[in-house]
Design a protein around this motif. Structure first.
Motif, PDB file in Angstrom:
ATOM      1  N   ALA A 205       0.821  -1.207   0.000  1.00  0.00           N
ATOM      2  CA  ALA A 205       0.000   0.000   0.000  1.00  0.00           C
ATOM      3  C   ALA A 205       0.855   1.257   0.000  1.00  0.00           C
ATOM      4  O   ALA A 205       0.440   2.315  -0.485  1.00  0.00           O
ATOM      5  CB  ALA A 205      -0.931  -0.010   1.212  1.00  0.00           C
ATOM      6  N   SER A 206       2.073   1.155   0.511  1.00  0.00           N
ATOM      7  CA  SER A 206       2.986   2.290   0.539  1.00  0.00           C
ATOM      8  C   SER A 206       3.489   2.674  -0.846  1.00  0.00           C
ATOM      9  O   SER A 206       4.064   3.748  -1.030  1.00  0.00           O
ATOM     10  CB  SER A 206       4.190   1.964   1.427  1.00  0.00           C
ATOM     11  N   GLY A 207       3.279   1.776  -1.822  1.00  0.00           N
ATOM     12  CA  GLY A 207       3.779   2.018  -3.162  1.00  0.00           C
ATOM     13  C   GLY A 207       5.145   1.412  -3.414  1.00  0.00           C
ATOM     14  O   GLY A 207       5.674   1.510  -4.530  1.00  0.00           O
ATOM     15  N   ARG A 208       5.728   0.784  -2.415  1.00  0.00           N
ATOM     16  CA  ARG A 208       7.037   0.146  -2.568  1.00  0.00           C
ATOM     17  C   ARG A 208       6.864  -1.337  -2.863  1.00  0.00           C
ATOM     18  O   ARG A 208       5.950  -1.997  -2.354  1.00  0.00           O
ATOM     19  CB  ARG A 208       7.873   0.339  -1.305  1.00  0.00           C
ATOM     20  N   GLY A 209       7.781  -1.874  -3.677  1.00  0.00           N
ATOM     21  CA  GLY A 209       7.731  -3.284  -3.991  1.00  0.00           C
ATOM     22  C   GLY A 209       8.121  -4.148  -2.807  1.00  0.00           C
ATOM     23  O   GLY A 209       8.974  -3.770  -1.998  1.00  0.00           O
ATOM     24  N   VAL A 210       7.484  -5.295  -2.688  1.00  0.00           N
ATOM     25  CA  VAL A 210       7.867  -6.280  -1.672  1.00  0.00           C
ATOM     26  C   VAL A 210       9.040  -7.066  -2.236  1.00  0.00           C
ATOM     27  O   VAL A 210       8.868  -7.823  -3.193  1.00  0.00           O
ATOM     28  CB  VAL A 210       6.697  -7.214  -1.328  1.00  0.00           C
ATOM     29  N   PRO A 211      10.246  -6.890  -1.696  1.00  0.00           N
ATOM     30  CA  PRO A 211      11.428  -7.518  -2.305  1.00  0.00           C
ATOM     31  C   PRO A 211      11.329  -9.038  -2.334  1.00  0.00           C
ATOM     32  O   PRO A 211      11.044  -9.678  -1.323  1.00  0.00           O
ATOM     33  CB  PRO A 211      12.576  -7.040  -1.414  1.00  0.00           C
ATOM     34  N   GLY A 212      11.527  -9.601  -3.511  1.00  0.00           N
ATOM     35  CA  GLY A 212      11.522 -11.050  -3.661  1.00  0.00           C
ATOM     36  C   GLY A 212      10.170 -11.675  -3.862  1.00  0.00           C
ATOM     37  O   GLY A 212      10.066 -12.901  -3.975  1.00  0.00           O
ATOM     38  N   LEU A 213       9.091 -10.863  -3.933  1.00  0.00           N
ATOM     39  CA  LEU A 213       7.748 -11.420  -4.129  1.00  0.00           C
ATOM     40  C   LEU A 213       7.176 -10.873  -5.434  1.00  0.00           C
ATOM     41  O   LEU A 213       7.049  -9.661  -5.612  1.00  0.00           O
ATOM     42  CB  LEU A 213       6.829 -11.044  -2.967  1.00  0.00           C
ATOM     43  N   TYR A 214       6.825 -11.782  -6.346  1.00  0.00           N
ATOM     44  CA  TYR A 214       6.362 -11.414  -7.681  1.00  0.00           C
ATOM     45  C   TYR A 214       4.970 -11.986  -7.934  1.00  0.00           C
ATOM     46  O   TYR A 214       4.592 -13.014  -7.362  1.00  0.00           O
ATOM     47  CB  TYR A 214       7.335 -11.947  -8.740  1.00  0.00           C
ATOM     48  N   ALA A 215       4.226 -11.339  -8.810  1.00  0.00           N
ATOM     49  CA  ALA A 215       2.914 -11.851  -9.215  1.00  0.00           C
ATOM     50  C   ALA A 215       2.791 -11.747 -10.729  1.00  0.00           C
ATOM     51  O   ALA A 215       3.100 -10.695 -11.309  1.00  0.00           O
ATOM     52  CB  ALA A 215       1.788 -11.074  -8.552  1.00  0.00           C
ATOM     53  N   VAL A 216       2.356 -12.820 -11.366  1.00  0.00           N
ATOM     54  CA  VAL A 216       2.194 -12.850 -12.815  1.00  0.00           C
ATOM     55  C   VAL A 216       0.900 -13.563 -13.174  1.00  0.00           C
ATOM     56  O   VAL A 216       0.301 -14.263 -12.356  1.00  0.00           O
ATOM     57  CB  VAL A 216       3.388 -13.556 -13.505  1.00  0.00           C
ATOM     58  N   GLY A 217       0.464 -13.399 -14.416  1.00  0.00           N
ATOM     59  CA  GLY A 217      -0.787 -13.999 -14.850  1.00  0.00           C
ATOM     60  C   GLY A 217      -1.955 -13.295 -14.195  1.00  0.00           C
ATOM     61  O   GLY A 217      -1.901 -12.105 -13.865  1.00  0.00           O
ATOM     62  N   THR A 218      -3.043 -14.011 -13.991  1.00  0.00           N
ATOM     63  CA  THR A 218      -4.220 -13.392 -13.393  1.00  0.00           C
ATOM     64  C   THR A 218      -4.067 -13.166 -11.890  1.00  0.00           C
ATOM     65  O   THR A 218      -4.960 -12.596 -11.260  1.00  0.00           O
ATOM     66  CB  THR A 218      -5.481 -14.236 -13.668  1.00  0.00           C
TER      67      THR A 218
END
Length: 579
Positions: free
Chosen positions: A514-527
C-alpha cells in the motif's frame, strides 16, 4: 507440519502459462527452480483454455504492417480511464524477445493464423489478423512420465472426448452433420481419441490450451524442473534480510522451502472465492451469482501476499474477463458448467432478457457481451438471460453443450440444460418471459435476418462477427430467421475466464504494498496480478499473452533483482562499519 526443508533459487506457485513461463526462463538462466501447484494436475486454467496469445508486435503482425502506434491506440481505447501507459509499453517492448525465447529455447511451436480478428473491429487501431497466435497440436508422449499429469479438458467443452482446435478443425466439426467429408473427418478424430483412451487411458493428441501446456511442461521436464502437484503453499516467508525468501508448503510435499532469489505467485485470480467476488464484482454482491470454469482461482495469490502488504488493485473498469455460462446438474447430480464462447455468433440464435427482449449484439466477444449482460441486469437480484433458437438452428449447430442432429435432444432436456416449447408462446411460458414481447422480438429480428442485416445492434457487420459465425451461410454469416417450431432456450448466467483485478505490481513484476514500494523477492504474474489491459479484452488470448510475456520477464530478471538487494545490503554494511 513436517520439519523437512527444501532448497531452491526460485519457488513458483502455480503451473499455468504464467508460472511455467517464469520457471522456464529462470531455469535457462541457470537457476534452481521448483514449481508447486495445489491442484492434482499441472497446467491450471491455461490447460482448459483456447490456448491463444494476444501479442502485438509478433513477427507475423510486423510482416503484415502492424505498428506499435496502432496497438497502443487500440489498447488505450479499450482500457479507457484504466489505461496504464507504462505497463502497456513494457508489454509491447517484451513481446518479440519473449516469443523468440519460447520458440527457440523452450520448444513451443506457435501457429500464426491467417485470420484472427481483434474483438472490437470497429475500434481505432483494430486489425483483422497478425496479433493473435496459437500453438500447434502436441503429442502427449513428449511428456514421458508426466503424460497424464496435465489438467484434462473441460469435459463439457469436448465433442465426445475430443477437443476441436479453434479454427478449421472446429469449423469442420460444425459441418459434420451436413457434409460427408466433414463427417468422415470427425469420425477419424473420434475413433483415434477413443482408441487411445482405451489403450493408454488418455489420448495422445493435445489441442488448444492443453497443447500449449503440454509443450511448455515438456520443456520444463527436459530442463529438469521439479513440478509438485497436490502441494499447497500456506504461507510466504521473509528471510533474515527482510526479503521474501521461501514458503511453507503442505500436502503431497510438506515442510519449508527456502527460495534464495524469491517467490513467484502464479496461482491464478480470485473468481472462485465468494468473499473476494463480493468485494470486486458489482453484479455479485452476495457472492453467489457467479460461476467460473477456471481451475484453482480461489484467491491464493492474494491471501499469500496480503500479510506482506500486497493489495488488490481494482482499477480495471471490468474486474474480470467475462464469459457467460450455463450451469446444470447431470443425471448423477454433479454440477456441470459450459462457457458460451462462440454460440451467440451463429445464425438462428439470439439472446433475450427476462422481459423477452434482445439487449445486446450476440456477435460481441464473450467479454463484451458479458459487460452488456451485467448492465442489463444491474440492480436485479440475479444476472441471467436466455439463448433462444428454433428447430433449424438446433439441428444445424446445436446450442452450446446441446449437440445438433443426428444426436437426440432428450438428454439435454432431461438434465434441465435445454428447454423446449412447441410454439413461441409455449417456450415463453416455460422460461417465464412475456409471450407477446418474445413474439415481437422474433418478428423484428426475423425481418432483418431475412435481409442479412441487424438494424438494432448491427450484428454481423464486421470481420470479427463473421469469424464467430458460419462463413458459408448467406447472406450474412451471423443471421438467420428463427421461425421453425419447436423452439428452444438455454439459460445463461455470468462467468469468467480469469480476473482482471489482481495484485498491484510494479514495472519489475514485484508485488506492491500500500505504501507504493515493492515487496522484495515477491512477484505476481498472470491473473494473480492486475491486468495490463485495464478491463478491456482486445482479442484471442488476452489473458495468456501477458501471462507468458510477464512470466518470461520475471524469470529473466529475478536473479538480477536479488543481486541488487545483496549489493545494497553490502554497501549499507560498509557504511555502518561492518564491512
Amino acid at each position: 507440519m513436517s520439519d523437512t526443508t527444501y532448497e531452491c533459487d526460485v519457488l513458483v506457485v502455480g503451473s499455468g502459462a504464467a508460472g511455467i513461463s517464469a520457471a522456464l526462463k529462470a531455469k535457462q538462466q541457470g537457476l534452481d527452480v521448483l514449481v508447486v501447484d495445489k491442484e492434482p494436475y499441472l497446467g491450471g486454467t491455461t490447460a482448459v483454455s483456447g490456448g491463444w496469445l494476444w501479442v502485438p508486435g509478433n513477427k507475423q503482425g510486423v510482416a503484415e504492417g502492424d505498428t506499435r502506434e496502432e496497438a497502443e491506440t487500440y489498447i488505450r481505447a479499450l482500457a479507457g480511464d484504466s489505461y496504464d501507459p507504462d505497463a502497456v509499453g513494457a508489454f509491447l517492448d517484451l513481446v518479440p524477445e519473449a516469443l523468440d525465447f519460447f520458440e527457440n529455447d523452450a520448444g513451443v511451436e506457435f501457429h500464426y493464423p491467417e485470420m484472427a480478428p481483434d474483438y472490437q473491429m470497429d475500434t481505432p487501431g483494430a486489425r483483422r489478423s497478425g496479433r493473435a497466435l496459437t500453438v500447434r497440436k502436441a503429442d502427449g508422449r513428449t511428456l514421458k512420465k508426466d503424460r497424464r499429469r496435465v489438467q484434462p479438458y473441460l469435459h463439457t467443452y469436448t465433442v465426445f472426448g475430443y477437443m476441436p482446435e479453434i479454427g478449421p478443425d472446429i469449423a469442420t466439426f460444425i459441418k459434420a452433420n451436413r457434409s460427408a467429408k466433414a463427417f468422415l473427418y470427425v469420425t477419424r478424430r473420434l475413433v483415434r481419441t477413443w482408441s487411445e483412451r482405451i489403450l493408454f487411458r488418455r489420448a495422445f493428441t493435445r489441442t488448444n490450451g492443453n497443447a500449449l501446456m503440454t509443450r511448455m511442461l515438456a520443456g520444463a521436464g527436459d530442463m529438469g524442473i521439479p513440478m509438485w502437484t497436490g502441494t499447497k503453499v500456506t504461507e510466504v516467508l521473509r528471510d533474515e534480510r527482510g526479503a521474501i525468501g521461501g514458503a511453507v508448503i503442505t500436502g503431497a510435499h510438506s515442510g519449508t522451502v527456502r527460495a534464495r532469489y524469491g517467490v513467484v505467485l502464479a496461482a491464478g485470480g480470485f473468481s472462485g472465492n465468494a468473499a473476494l467476488r463480493t468485494r470486486a464484482f458489482a453484479h455479485d454482491p452476495r457472492g453467489d451469482d457467479h460461476f467460473t470454469p477456471t481451475i484453482g482461482h480461489q484467491g491464493d495469490s492474494y491471501f499469500l501476499a496480503e500479510p506482506h502488504g500486497g493489495v488488490l488493485d481494482t482499477r480495471p473498469h471490468q474486474p474480470a474477463s467475462w464469459g457467460p455460462v450455463t450451469v446444470w446438474k447431470n443425471l448423477r447430480g454433479q454440477e456441470r458448467i459450459f462457457p458460451h464462447l462462440r454460440a451467440f455468433g451463429l445464425p438462428g440464435l439470439i439472446a433475450v432478457n427476462r422481459e423477452g427482449e434482445r439487449f445486446a449484439n450476440e456477435s460481441y466477444s464473450y467479454h463484451d457481451f458479458g459487460v452488456e449482460m451485467i448492465k442489463e441486469n444491474a440492480g436485479r437480484r440475479d444476472t441471467f438471460g436466455w439463448i433462444v433458437a428454433d428447430r433449424k438452428a438446433m439441428r444445424t449447430y446445436g446450442i452450446g453443450y446441446a449437440k445438433p442432429w443426428p444426436l437426440p435432444a432428450w438428454y439435454y432436456r432431461k438434465v434441465g440444460y435445454l428447454i423446449q416449447g412447441s410454439s413461441v408462446a409455449d417456450l415463453a411460458s416455460r422460461i417465464d418471459v412475456p409471450a407477446e414481447a418474445l413474439r415481437r422480438t422474433l418478428e423484428e429480428f426475423n425481418a432483418d435476418a431475412a435481409l442479412g442485416r441487424d438494424t438494432r445492434f448491427k450484428r454481423g457487420s464486421n470481420w470479427f462477427h463473421h469469424f464467430k459465425g458460419d462463413m458459408e451461410h448467406k447472406p450474412n454469416p451471423n443471421l438467420a430467421p428463427i421461425d421453425k417450431a419447436p423452439y428452444y432456450a438455454v439459460r445463461i448466467q455470468m462467468g469468467d475466464l480469469g480476473t482482471y483485478a489482481g495484485l498491484s505490481v510494479n514495472g519489475r513484476g514485484e508485488v506492491l504494498a500500500a505504501s507504493g514500494r515493492g515487496v522484495p523477492g515477491l512477484y505476481a504474474v498472470g491473473t494473480a496480478a492486475v491486468s495490463v489491459f485495464g478491463g478491456g479484452y482486445p482479442g484471442y488470448g488476452a489473458n495468456i499473452g501477458p501471462a507468458m510475456v510477464f512470466g518470461y520477464r520475471v524469470g529473466r530478471d529475478i536473479a538480477a533483482h536479488a543481486a541488487e538487494r545483496s549489493g545494497g545490503l553490502r554497501k549499507a554494511a560498509v557504511r555502518d562499519g561492518d564491512g
